[in-house]
Design an enzyme around this catalytic site. Sequence first.
Site, mmCIF file in Angstrom:
data_model
loop_
_atom_site.group_PDB
_atom_site.id
_atom_site.type_symbol
_atom_site.label_atom_id
_atom_site.label_comp_id
_atom_site.label_asym_id
_atom_site.label_seq_id
_atom_site.Cartn_x
_atom_site.Cartn_y
_atom_site.Cartn_z
ATOM 1 N N ILE A 1 -4.612 90.368 6.863
ATOM 2 C CA ILE A 1 -5.168 90.879 9.031
ATOM 3 C C ILE A 1 -4.408 90.013 9.490
ATOM 4 C CG2 ILE A 1 -6.976 90.643 10.029
ATOM 5 C CD1 ILE A 1 -9.048 89.257 7.613
ATOM 6 N N ASP B 1 -5.281 85.150 7.326
ATOM 7 C CA ASP B 1 -5.096 86.903 8.399
ATOM 8 C C ASP B 1 -3.789 85.996 9.105
ATOM 9 O OD1 ASP B 1 -5.106 84.222 10.266
ATOM 10 O OD2 ASP B 1 -7.026 83.353 9.355
ATOM 11 N N SER B 2 -2.423 86.807 9.773
ATOM 12 C CA SER B 2 -1.681 85.896 10.510
ATOM 13 C C SER B 2 -0.526 85.778 9.874
ATOM 14 C CB SER B 2 -2.207 85.392 11.592
ATOM 15 O OG SER B 2 -0.998 85.002 12.670
ATOM 16 N N ALA B 3 -0.038 84.112 10.208
ATOM 17 C CA ALA B 3 0.865 83.852 9.175
ATOM 18 C C ALA B 3 0.469 84.028 7.653
ATOM 19 C CB ALA B 3 1.042 82.600 10.080
ATOM 20 N N HIS C 1 -4.862 90.925 18.009
ATOM 21 C CA HIS C 1 -4.439 90.008 16.562
ATOM 22 C C HIS C 1 -5.965 89.594 16.564
ATOM 23 C CE1 HIS C 1 -1.533 88.375 14.226
ATOM 24 N NE2 HIS C 1 -2.254 87.238 14.206
#
Length: 879
Positions: free
Chosen positions: A245, A217-219, A432
Site C-alpha cells: 500500500i 504500507d509506505s516504509a 498517501h
Amino acid sequence: MNTASVGLAVTPAVVSTFVSHYLGKSSQPHKPTAHISYDEGLHLIRSFLAYASRHTVEEVQAFTSQWVPHPQWVRVDEVEIPDHQLSRAAALVADQLGPDGIRRVGGTQWWQWRKPRSPLKAEWIEMKADYHERKKNSDPGNRVMLYVHGGGYYFGSVDEHRYQIQRHARKLKARALAPRYRLAPQFPFPCGLQDCLATYLFLLTCQEPSTIVLAGDSAGAGLVVSLLVILRDRGLPLPAGAVLISPWVDLTHSFPSVAGDCPLDYIPPSGFHHKPSRAWPPPDEEVLEQIKKTAISQKQDINATQDKSSDSGLGIPTVTDVADATTCLSLHIDGERVEIKEQIQIYTTNDLLAHPLVSPIMQPTLGGLPPLLIMVGGGEMLRDEQIYLAHKCANPARYAPADSLMDDHARTQLAQFKPTDVQLQVWDDLCHVAPTLSFTAPAKYMYRSVAQFAAWALARAQNTGIEILDDDQISIISSSSSSSSDAQEPKMEEKKVSKVKERNPPKDEKKNSVGKAGDPLPRFHDHMIRQRVTAHGIIYPLPPADELPSCSMAPELVGVIKVGPVRKWMDHKKRWDTRFKRAKASVHKKHLKDMAVGYEVFGEGEVPPPSALAGRRKIGGGELDKKKEKSMGLSLWAFWGSKHDKMTVDRANEAEKADYKAATPGEGQGARTFTDIQKQEKQTAARSRRPAPFFTRNGSWRILVKDDRQIEQQENESDENGGTAPPPAKNAAQVGSRDRTSEDTPSSSAEAGFLSPDDAHGTGVTGKRAIIGGLATPFSMRKQAETASMITLMSPADQLSVRLGTPSLRSLALTVPAGEDKNVARSEHQEKSRLAGGVDDGKGLPPLPSPLPTPGFSTPDDRPGMERFFTADEIPQAK
C-alpha cells in the site's frame, strides 16, 4: 507532545476545513475531498505532521508509540521473537549485503545491537469471534497476514496502526502478526529489515508459507519488498502473496511526481525536518571528525594485536574506510556546485540511498516474487515510483537498471527469475496510504480490494477454496458525503433497502467495480492487471505504460538524486536552522560533552552511521525503553477509525450467521502457479553458497517435504501388500490436491457396503448424523450442520478435503531427536494424537483419520473397528 497540545494545534485546521469545505464544495465535486470525512482527515494529518516538525524526533516517536487500547471484540496477544531467529536473520542480511555492502554499512555487529532488556516483540491481532471458532475446531488457521507498519522508517507503531490491521484481519478472517521493529535514526538501515526478516522466520515455524500473506504500507511496504528479495535470493520459502500500500521504494526521490506539487497529499513536499536533538540531525562535521579519530585509533590497535590478513574478505572496515566515510553529497544547482554535508534521509546515509535494499527499484530484477497487489494514490507525491515498481516486477527485462550498474551476477539474476504477477491499482486523486482514513468510503473500497487479492493468493497457493465472509451482508459503504451519516444506525430493514440500491449499479458499472473477498480476479495480461480506480470503486483501464511519465524515464536517470527535491529540502533546512539555532548549539555542546566521557565501541573497527545509537553509547551508561503511557489522542483516532468495524461486528451479531463465499484458485488466470515458485526456491537454494543445513529448523515448511515422502512410502507399501491404505491427513498446503480419479472409483469398503473415514455423505441441517438413502444413520459424524450460512462455492468433495486437511497434530510425523528415548517420545506423540482426534499407527507415519464415534463407546480404544458398525440394539451384545 501530548494529546492536549496536538489537539490545540490541529483544531484550527479542522475548523477551517469544515468552513471552506461547504463554501467551495462545488469547485471540485469529483475529487475525494468533496466528502467532508475525507477532507477533514486529510487536513488533520497534514496539520499534525506540520506541528510534529517543530518537535524533536524523540518526541514524535514517543507520541506515536503510546499505548492504545484495543476494542473488546479484538484479541491481541504479544509474542517475543527468539534470539536464534534474529541471529539467522542477521546472517541472511549479511549474505545479501556481501563484502562490499558490509563495508558501506559499516560492519556486521552494530546493527544487531539492541537496547538492554528490549527484545524483538510482535503482536498477534485477530477478531475474538474468529479466535474462538479456531480454538473450538482445533484449527491453527490457514491464513495469516504479516503486516509491517509504515511511518517514514522513523515513527509509528503497531498501537497506532492496529485499527487498520484489525480490519484487514476481519475481512480476510485471518490472524495478523505485526512486528515492533526498530526505528531510525537511532536504528538505521538495516536494523528494521533484520527485525522483519526474523519475524517471518519465526512465523515459518508455526505456519506453512502457503498460508502467509505479507502486507505493509509506505516504509513498511518498502521493507516488505526488500524482505521478499532476500527470501528469493537466499532460496527461502516465499509467502502466498504480498500487498503493498503506497510503497516507498525510492529514497533518492528520482521520479517526477516528487518534484511537482501534490496538493491532494499530506506528505511534506520538502521532506521531514525536525527540531534538533541528540537523535536527529546527526552530529556535524566537527564531532564526526573526532569520532573518526577514535575509530581509526581503535582499528590501528586491533591491527597491531591481530593478523592484518584476517580482515581480507570479511567486509570489516579498514582504516581507509573509516577515514573516507562521509555523508557529503555534491550537486550542480543553478550552475554552481553545491556540497551537502548533512544526511538527507533519516533512514540511512546519503551514500546508501541508492542501495538495492534501501531503494528496491534499484534491484537488478524484481522477478521471481509471489503475486503482488500494489495500491497507489493518484494524488500522492510518491506516485511515479510505485507505478514504476509494478511495471518493473512484471517486466524485469524492460525496466532493468542501466548497463553501468549491471554486473555478471545481476545479469544472471535477470535471466534466472521469471516475471512477477502484479495487480496494479491507481486510485484517482487519493493521498498517501489512503486506508489510514479508514472511516472514508474510498478507504473501505481499498480494504475490500486487499481482502479480495489476499483471498485469491491464499486459495491459489493452497490449491483449495478459502471461506471468506460475504461482506455485502454486514459491511455497508455509505454513499453520503457526510461523515455523520456513517455513524447513524438505521434499522435492519432500512439497511437492507439501502444495501440493495448500492449493490445494484448499472450493468456496465457492475462489471467494473471493485470486488471483495471471494469475487474473481480479472485475467492477468503480460503478468499484470492494470486498473485505474475512482474514489467510488469504479474501475477503468490504466493508460498504456508508454503514456505514463514514470515508465518513460531513461534507466540512467532512475535512482539519481534530482535538483528539484534537493532544492526544496535545502530551502526548508535554512529556515529550520535559523529558527532552531539555539537548540542546535545546545545539542552540539552535548555531543562534545559525551565525547569527553567516551563512547563504547564495537570490536574489529566497526563504524556505525552517525545517527546510530549503537555508536553513541556513553561508557557506563545504558538506555532503557520507558514504560508506555496511554494516549487519549491516538485512542480517539483509533476509535474513529474502528467505528465502521464496530458497526459491522454489531450487524454480524444481529444477523443469524454471516454468509461465506469461497475464493477459488482458478481465478486470476494467467498467473504463475505456486508450484512454479516453489521449484524456483529449490533451484535458488541449490545455488546458494551457504550449506543447506544452515536453513534447517523445526518449522512447518519442512514438514511438507516429510509428508510427501511419507505418502509415497505409504503408497509403495500399499502396492506391495496389494491393498488400499486409507489416505493420511493433509496439511493446509496440501488441501485440495487430492487425486480426483479416486473420487470416481469406489474403495473396497464402499464396495462392501460399509462407510469409510473419507465418506462424504451429507448430514443435513438436523445435526451430525450421516444421511444415506434418505435415512439417518444411528451413529454421528464429526461434522457441523449444513446451514445456508456455511454453503460455499466448493463441491462436497472439496468441503471434505477442507475438513480433513486442516493442519493439526494429526498431520505431523513423529520425529525423535538424537539421544532421546523413542518409547517416551512415541507415547507422548500417541497422547497428543489422541487429544487431536487421531490414532497413531505406531510407525511414525502421519496418523490416520480416527474412526467415526459410535454410541456407547467412551474412548477410541473401546470402539469397534471400521469393518463393522453396530446399531443401537447390537451395542449391548457388542460389550
